[in-house]
Design a protein around this motif. Sequence first.
Motif: not given
Lengths: 448, 264
Positions: A280-282, A284-285, A335, A338-341, A344
Amino acid sequence: MMAGVGGGNDFQWCFSQVKGAIDEDVAEADIISTVEFNYSGELLATGDKGGRVVIFQREQESKNRLLSRGEYNVYSTFQSHEPEFDYLKSLEIEEKINKIRWLPQQNAAHFLLSANDKTIKLWKISERDKRAEGYNLKDEDGRLRDQFRITTLRVPVLMPMDLMVEASPRRIFANAHTYHINSISVNSDYETYLSADDLRINLWHLEITDRSFNIVDIKPANMEELTEVITAAECHPHQCNVFVYSSSKGTIRLCDMRAAALCDRHSKFFEEPEDPSSRSFFSEIISSISDVKFSHSGRYMMTRDYLSVKVWDLNMENRPVETYQVHEYLRSKLCSLYENDCIFDKFECCWNGSDSAIMTGSYNNFFRMFDRNTRRDITLEASRENSKPRAMLKPRKVCTGGKRKKDEISVDSLDFNKKILHTAWHPKENVIAVAATNNLYIFQDKIN
Amino acid sequence: MVARGQKRKLHREDGGGGSARESQLQSVLDISMDKFLRDQALVEPCLLRSVLINNTLRQVQSEVRAQVESLSPVKIPTKLKPEPDFTQLSPPAEHNASLSSPNAENTEDDFMVWTSEEDFSLSSAISAILKDLDAVIDAGQGPCASQRAPLRSVENLTPCPLRTERTSAVASFAKTELMCPVRPQDAALDKLLLDIDTSVFEPELNLLQGFSVTADDLVKYLPSLSKSPSASSSSSLVSNGQAMWEIQEIEHVMDILMRTYPQS
């Protein structure tokens, strides 16, 4: 009832203590940023965002209280790092303690390394419980005596005094990191240690502060080409020439310092091939490794990425030998995370003393433990509601869909502000320390 | 006239899953750009976070590029015959009339029947935008980012009548924009937004004024890509001449790429 994890079938985790304010309003400076037991487990150190270090010491086991182990009480508190200002770059350097690592004890004093983003300090924690009285040249209050008035000589006598624990900075290792320090690790030679930032790893001698050796440098000539950073590093527990470092792309490199002065070329490269069906787009993260820890035996290492914990055999580079899902129910929420950080967030992980179990944190003040032998896992919660002395912790369960059973919590009800990033396991016993924002919880097994 | 349903089917290889993928693509693009811009405003952004966001943006960029490339090569072979009803440079009023149809499907059909040359030019314009996005990402990583001219890909095209028109129109924007004082690392981003922003929101904007791009501007713009084409086209229904129409085309194409294709 699920049997406990970590010590056999008759095992149950119980609440022991909680340290920290009960206030709902949490001061930013009080947020715990690192937790570490020393080699014997007698001392437990915490660092916080305010740059303070608090050390707890376990009291001697009382013969009167057979049903519990000794409690941890405050032993020493000191301000390790202060906020600084880099005038050249107009940047404030945070005083937050990123890591604490203890040195093995070699005399009566205790030594630890504490690091913020830029500076590492070696602290000596020593006890003073005697005081000399009867000096010849000065009065009891310290004032110098008139030398012409001294007519007799006496030998000063050591008198007992209230225990005083002093922390003094013995070494300051500064100005060696352009980027933010994420790891420090004491070498098994007990003479050197490494420190790692986003792009470089330096090797220090504990006695020498004005220089360090750079052993890894992944900074590209053109910063526009930067696509990968160092996220964690650790020395091997027995082989003083070996260390590992992890990256934001989910890879681990093992380096041998005997091979070359600069360890830019790895000796071993650990990476699990990606499952194309879950791309998915995530991807790697979530593959970015937030922590790497060697087992006590030195044969395995463990890595933590956003959704899982993996155990690697150092002799096998192409995939981990064990993978444990920490909170797989979050995969469909990436998703939003990712938006609310939250994606990370950097979770740590730790081994128990015998390497039979591993522990890591999650959200909603949940933390997870996995037994490597039985393959059982358990989810527990650090909360004030379960904080009666010796109260048994009830396993928690997250409901992923469909009908929510009693005592289950649904994914959408999880509190993502309550995250357990830092945990530590006593090196010899089943005692764990769990940092929940500004509170430190200590749990232990119930002695049967 | 080409049958409307046929062409659409050629692109529907991923079936229903494509729409979810596109909406996620849009979300990830929006969120990533927002984070990227916020981090740029910080004195010292976290390097790990910056690298991860940049890599995600690149991934989105390559996905959009792949979608664009999958569009243009398919159209060109099937639409080489000149279409008497849809020659390039049809008067704006006529074209806008077709775009202003409230039915989303009809406006899509109008998009579909543009000439091959228009499509090719549009794809190139989109590529230019994507390259600018690339430059923005690169500019964010260091003070010595290379500055690229926004028109490079368009200028490299083989000549065609429409291209000349469009080039001049965009060139006029570029010239005025070059007069605006901007910081080097913001220049690429400004170029990107100038190409898009002025056409959608402020057609009368005096481009000689220096302007600063805020995250709000970008966020304000990007969600509009996911609005239905009828709504966006009707709101931008102003007879401002060819340039406006061309910029709207670019916006329309981006819109098509990002939102759901209706069932045929």
